[in-house]
Design a protein around this motif. Structure first.
Motif, mmCIF file in Angstrom:
data_model
loop_
_atom_site.group_PDB
_atom_site.id
_atom_site.type_symbol
_atom_site.label_atom_id
_atom_site.label_comp_id
_atom_site.label_asym_id
_atom_site.label_seq_id
_atom_site.Cartn_x
_atom_site.Cartn_y
_atom_site.Cartn_z
ATOM 1 N N ARG A 86 0.815 -1.220 0.000
ATOM 2 C CA ARG A 86 0.000 0.000 0.000
ATOM 3 C C ARG A 86 0.847 1.269 0.000
ATOM 4 N N ASP A 87 1.933 1.290 0.760
ATOM 5 C CA ASP A 87 2.740 2.512 0.826
ATOM 6 C C ASP A 87 3.615 2.717 -0.412
ATOM 7 N N GLU A 88 3.593 1.749 -1.348
ATOM 8 C CA GLU A 88 4.338 1.889 -2.603
ATOM 9 C C GLU A 88 3.441 2.317 -3.763
ATOM 10 N N TRP A 89 2.115 2.363 -3.533
ATOM 11 C CA TRP A 89 1.220 2.739 -4.617
ATOM 12 C C TRP A 89 1.564 4.124 -5.148
ATOM 13 N N LEU A 90 1.406 4.281 -6.423
ATOM 14 C CA LEU A 90 1.618 5.573 -7.071
ATOM 15 C C LEU A 90 0.233 6.177 -7.310
ATOM 16 N N GLY A 91 -0.306 6.784 -6.266
ATOM 17 C CA GLY A 91 -1.658 7.329 -6.348
ATOM 18 C C GLY A 91 -2.703 6.266 -6.060
ATOM 19 N N GLY A 92 -3.968 6.670 -6.246
ATOM 20 C CA GLY A 92 -5.058 5.747 -5.976
ATOM 21 C C GLY A 92 -5.495 5.762 -4.525
ATOM 22 N N TYR A 93 -5.269 6.885 -3.840
ATOM 23 C CA TYR A 93 -5.632 6.977 -2.414
ATOM 24 C C TYR A 93 -5.760 8.457 -2.025
ATOM 25 N N LYS A 94 -6.258 8.673 -0.833
ATOM 26 C CA LYS A 94 -6.316 10.030 -0.285
ATOM 27 C C LYS A 94 -5.064 10.294 0.537
ATOM 28 N N GLU A 95 -4.476 11.461 0.342
ATOM 29 C CA GLU A 95 -3.291 11.836 1.106
ATOM 30 C C GLU A 95 -3.682 12.221 2.537
ATOM 31 N N ASP A 96 -2.666 12.420 3.384
ATOM 32 C CA ASP A 96 -2.929 12.767 4.788
ATOM 33 C C ASP A 96 -3.745 14.051 4.913
ATOM 34 N N THR A 97 -3.656 14.909 3.908
ATOM 35 C CA THR A 97 -4.401 16.171 3.918
ATOM 36 C C THR A 97 -5.877 15.966 3.584
ATOM 37 N N GLY A 98 -6.211 14.729 3.182
ATOM 38 C CA GLY A 98 -7.579 14.453 2.772
ATOM 39 C C GLY A 98 -7.807 14.654 1.292
ATOM 40 N N GLU A 99 -6.771 15.149 0.590
ATOM 41 C CA GLU A 99 -6.899 15.374 -0.852
ATOM 42 C C GLU A 99 -6.712 14.063 -1.609
ATOM 43 N N THR A 100 -7.465 13.926 -2.676
ATOM 44 C CA THR A 100 -7.360 12.737 -3.521
ATOM 45 C C THR A 100 -6.119 12.833 -4.399
ATOM 46 N N LEU A 101 -5.340 11.757 -4.422
ATOM 47 C CA LEU A 101 -4.190 11.691 -5.321
ATOM 48 C C LEU A 101 -4.455 10.598 -6.344
ATOM 49 N N SER A 102 -4.754 11.014 -7.566
ATOM 50 C CA SER A 102 -4.997 10.037 -8.627
ATOM 51 C C SER A 102 -3.668 9.508 -9.149
ATOM 52 N N SER A 103 -3.702 8.347 -9.744
ATOM 53 C CA SER A 103 -2.483 7.783 -10.324
ATOM 54 C C SER A 103 -1.996 8.619 -11.502
ATOM 55 N N THR A 104 -2.928 9.234 -12.216
ATOM 56 C CA THR A 104 -2.546 10.126 -13.321
ATOM 57 C C THR A 104 -1.665 11.254 -12.808
ATOM 58 N N ASP A 105 -2.087 11.898 -11.740
ATOM 59 C CA ASP A 105 -1.312 13.010 -11.185
ATOM 60 C C ASP A 105 -0.020 12.523 -10.550
ATOM 61 N N ALA A 106 -0.091 11.396 -9.831
ATOM 62 C CA ALA A 106 1.105 10.886 -9.163
ATOM 63 C C ALA A 106 2.178 10.513 -10.171
ATOM 64 N N LEU A 107 1.781 9.932 -11.288
ATOM 65 C CA LEU A 107 2.739 9.570 -12.325
ATOM 66 C C LEU A 107 3.399 10.812 -12.899
ATOM 67 N N GLU A 108 2.602 11.819 -13.200
ATOM 68 C CA GLU A 108 3.164 13.043 -13.766
ATOM 69 C C GLU A 108 4.077 13.740 -12.757
ATOM 70 N N ASN A 109 3.685 13.753 -11.485
ATOM 71 C CA ASN A 109 4.531 14.359 -10.450
ATOM 72 C C ASN A 109 5.867 13.633 -10.333
ATOM 73 N N GLN A 110 5.818 12.314 -10.434
ATOM 74 C CA GLN A 110 7.035 11.516 -10.297
ATOM 75 C C GLN A 110 8.006 11.774 -11.443
ATOM 76 N N LEU A 111 7.481 12.098 -12.619
ATOM 77 C CA LEU A 111 8.320 12.224 -13.809
ATOM 78 C C LEU A 111 8.659 13.666 -14.183
ATOM 79 N N LYS A 112 8.016 14.638 -13.572
ATOM 80 C CA LYS A 112 8.112 16.009 -14.078
ATOM 81 C C LYS A 112 9.511 16.604 -14.014
ATOM 82 N N ALA A 113 10.361 16.107 -13.127
ATOM 83 C CA ALA A 113 11.721 16.660 -13.036
ATOM 84 C C ALA A 113 12.551 16.321 -14.264
#
Length: 664
Positions: A601-628
């Motif tokens: 579960r702690d290795e998932w790339l999105g697909g869950y709500k963050e500690d802030t309560g915000e939804t993190l989709s896998s689409t966004d998590a993938l783009e965040n991981q690669l944007k650098a």
């Protein structure tokens, strides 16, 4: 005292179709870590480089990489230190692991026992390689003493074995560890036959050699003749001809040929001897089938589940063979122990066979009619090897501490046809990649390849990597457009199938229609417009999160439905970033079906709500991981796919596709 006299011995290759000994020294330790990570019992690697370098390459599979230029072997002391670290981890794990008895397939302790039994196998197979090493590299010490008893060869005779039924019914509740091929049901009637009282001795085999048996082609099957001509063999490999006769290689020394010890040969040599003896005696002489050997074992009163007494097995006697007249079992000698015994039977699955999820390629890759069963164990067989239910098979030209006994029988041994794929998962993927389309949904691998080609149209197309290639369709689609394509998958069963398509230009498989009813399917590359594709593809088994260093310098990397099936998606993305050229294209498709069976579960790339309560989709998590390191070239879009399970049951899914270009 170490058997090897100097570190240089670890880097010798006494058998050119096997790795140097340093590989096997590291392989058995990395096996523990790789299986424990797969079982999610440990989360961190000890040495990622070693755990990739030493992972695969022990059975001459066509994807085994034996090119020395691809390996920068570590020092012996580095590997020894790694083994110490693994031992420390394993000892601590055994002390602290929460498990209950009995230890069964799904027990967290099973991969530990699996690793122990795996190491026992390599104790024996490595001893064969040591036996092939130049004596200059060996200590002749007394900790591995060879037998001192030698004498003339006994006169072999054929003794009647009455017909009867052989039964196998090993279940997962059996007390002793077993490999996947041992479990299942089988009842088989065996007609009566005659079997040689003794194993074929060096002295008995010498008559074949002296009669020109190796030079007389009529005794050899085509496959054996090809091996003989390639190796230029004139006598058994553990014999050496001198001016005064033959000498015999034990583990650590050479001695005058012990004529009453069993001969060590491969299947081809044993088969040629049987043809020669048939001609000489006018009898129907051949090797026993596995069923006949089992009947012989039963008739000899060997009903114990473990073999450790009254036989030269389990290192209970000498560190060598002994005279074939020493251990009697009923009317016969050496029904078990001394040397393994070749059979006519290629290994096959028993009824109820299941693949263990932690080692899916232990046996399935050998269901190819190219690996014949050996029975009975040898002087150095320990653990599972020295049990009643063990089933080990090797390529027919392989050398083990193996010999044979022969039988007289008018009954022909029938071999099943392995030329079609019946494994349910593999067959489904064969259809998914190469078969018909369903419900108007285009072929998924082909559509993914079209995306790859669209976005590389005006860019260099030297090297491409299909990571998680399954049975290979994307690689074949890319092949005409790139100078070289590497295609990797974690499943050796998938790679075996892809290579079969590459070599044969066609695949045959069965699909479940309903219940026990199946249908046969044949797919050809030529029918897909790919008849000339494939020569530049290199299929290889590998861990996508821990690639070997030679997999680099790519203009395109494609990952199809892989991201949510690896144990560390972030590590995977770091890996492909390093391996892709500047300006190169990364294409990622995934349905983002995160499951803890594959990814913690702690290795998932999105697909869950963050500690802030915000939804993190896998689409966004993938783009965040690669944007650098990447810029997206297109908005996310879905590619549908359909997988046929039965004639009336299908999986219909959507895979989100992303295309990125590596920044300069």
């Amino acid at each position: 005292m170490h058997l090897l006299s100097e570190f240089g011995a670890y880097y010798q290759r006494p058998e050119k179709l096997r790795h140097p000994l340093i590989f096997y020294y590291g392989h058995t330790a990395t096996f523990f870590i790789n299986k424990l990570i797969l079982a999610k019992i440990v989360n961190e690697r000890i040495n990622a480089r070693f755990e990739s370098l030493f992972a695969v390459g022990v059975d001459e599979m066509s994807w085994d990489d034996l090119n020395d230029t691809h390996y920068d072997w570590p020092t012996v002391e580095e590997v020894r230190e790694y083994r110490r670290q693994v031992k420390t981890l394993m000892v601590d794990l055994i002390k602290t692991l929460d498990f209950s008895m009995p230890i069964e397939w799904d027990s967290p302790m099973w991969p530990v026992v699996m690793g122990i039994e795996h190491e026992r196998i390599h104790l024996e197979t490595s001893s064969v390689l040591i036996r092939q090493l130049d004596l200059l590299y060996l200590h002749p010490g007394d900790q591995w003493p060879a037998c001192k008893d030698v004498g003339p060869a006994p006169q072999n005779t054929l003794i009647e074995v009455s017909g009867g039924t052989v039964r196998r019914n090993k279940t997962k509740q059996t007390d002793l560890y077993g490999w996947d091929n041992e479990y299942g049901l089988e009842h088989q009637e065996v007609p009566s036959f005659k079997a040689s009282q003794y194993l074929v001795s060096n002295g008995e085999f010498l008559a074949f050699v002296n009669d020109g048996g190796y030079s007389e082609s009529r005794w050899w099957l085509d496959e054996g003749k090809a091996w003989r001509d390639y190796t230029q063999a004139e006598h058994p490999t553990f014999w050496r001809k001198t001016d005064t006769g033959f000498v015999y290689r034990t583990l650590l020394s050479e001695i005058p040929l012990p004529e009453d010890w069993p001969v060590d040969v491969n299947y081809h040599e044993a088969k040629a001897f049987c043809h020669w003896l048939s001609n000489k005696t006018g009898k129907q002489i051949r090797l026993p089938s596995e069923h006949e050997w089992l009947r012989l074992r039963d008739e000899s009163g060997l009903d114990a589940t473990r073999y450790y007494a009254s036989a030269n097995i389990n290192l209970s006697d000498c560190a060598s063979s002994v005279p074939v007249t020493r251990y009697q079992h009923g009317q016969f000698f050496d029904v078990i122990g001394n040397v393994w015994q070749w059979t006519e039977t290629p290994i096959y699955p028993l009824e109820g066979f299941e693949v263990h999820p932690l080692y899916d390629d232990f046996t399935t890759l050998t269901f190819d009619n190219k690996h014949n069963l050996i029975k009975g164990g040898s002087w150095i067989s320990t653990g599972n090897e020295a049990t009643r239910d063990s089933r080990y098979a090797f390529r027919r030209h392989f050398f083990q501490h193996a010999g044979f006994r022969y039988v007289e029988s008018d009954f022909d041994v029938k071999v099943s046809d392995p030329d079609y794929e019946s494994d349910t998962q593999i067959s489904q993927y064969c259809e998914f990649h190469y078969g018909q389309t369903y419900f108007g949904v285009p072929n998924f691998p082909k559509r993914c390849a079209e995306v790859c080609l669209e976005f590389t149209q005006d860019l260099p197309r030297n090297k491409a990597l299909d990571l998680g290639c399954a049975v290979g369709r994307v690689a074949f689609e890319l092949s005409p457009h790139f100078k070289h394509v590497d295609a990797l998958d974690f499943s050796a069963r998938f790679i075996k199938t892809a290579i079969a398509m590459q070599e044969n230009k066609q695949l045959q498989y069965t699909l479940i229609d309903e219940g026990e009813l199946t249908s046969f399917h044949l797919q050809r590359l030529s029918a897909l417009g790919l008849g000339e594709a494939g020569a530049n593809i290199h299929f290889m088994q590998g861990d996508a999160c821990n690639l070997k260093p030679q997999y680099t310098g790519y203009d395109l990397i494609f990952m199809g439905n892989l991201l949510d099936r690896v144990y560390s998606p972030r590590k995977l993305l770091e890996t492909v970033t390093e391996r892709l050229n500047t300006g190169g294209i990364l294409v990622v498709s995934s349905p983002f079906t995160w499951l803890t069976d594959y990814t913690e579960r702690d290795e998932w790339l999105g697909g869950y709500k963050e500690d802030t309560g915000e939804t993190l989709s896998s689409t966004d998590a993938l783009e965040n991981q690669l944007k650098a390191h990447f810029v997206p070239l297109a908005e996310p879009f879905d590619i549908p796919f359909v997988i046929r399970e039965t004639k009336r049951k299908f999986q219909h899914s959507l895979s989100e596709c992303r295309v990125f270009q590596k920044k300069g």
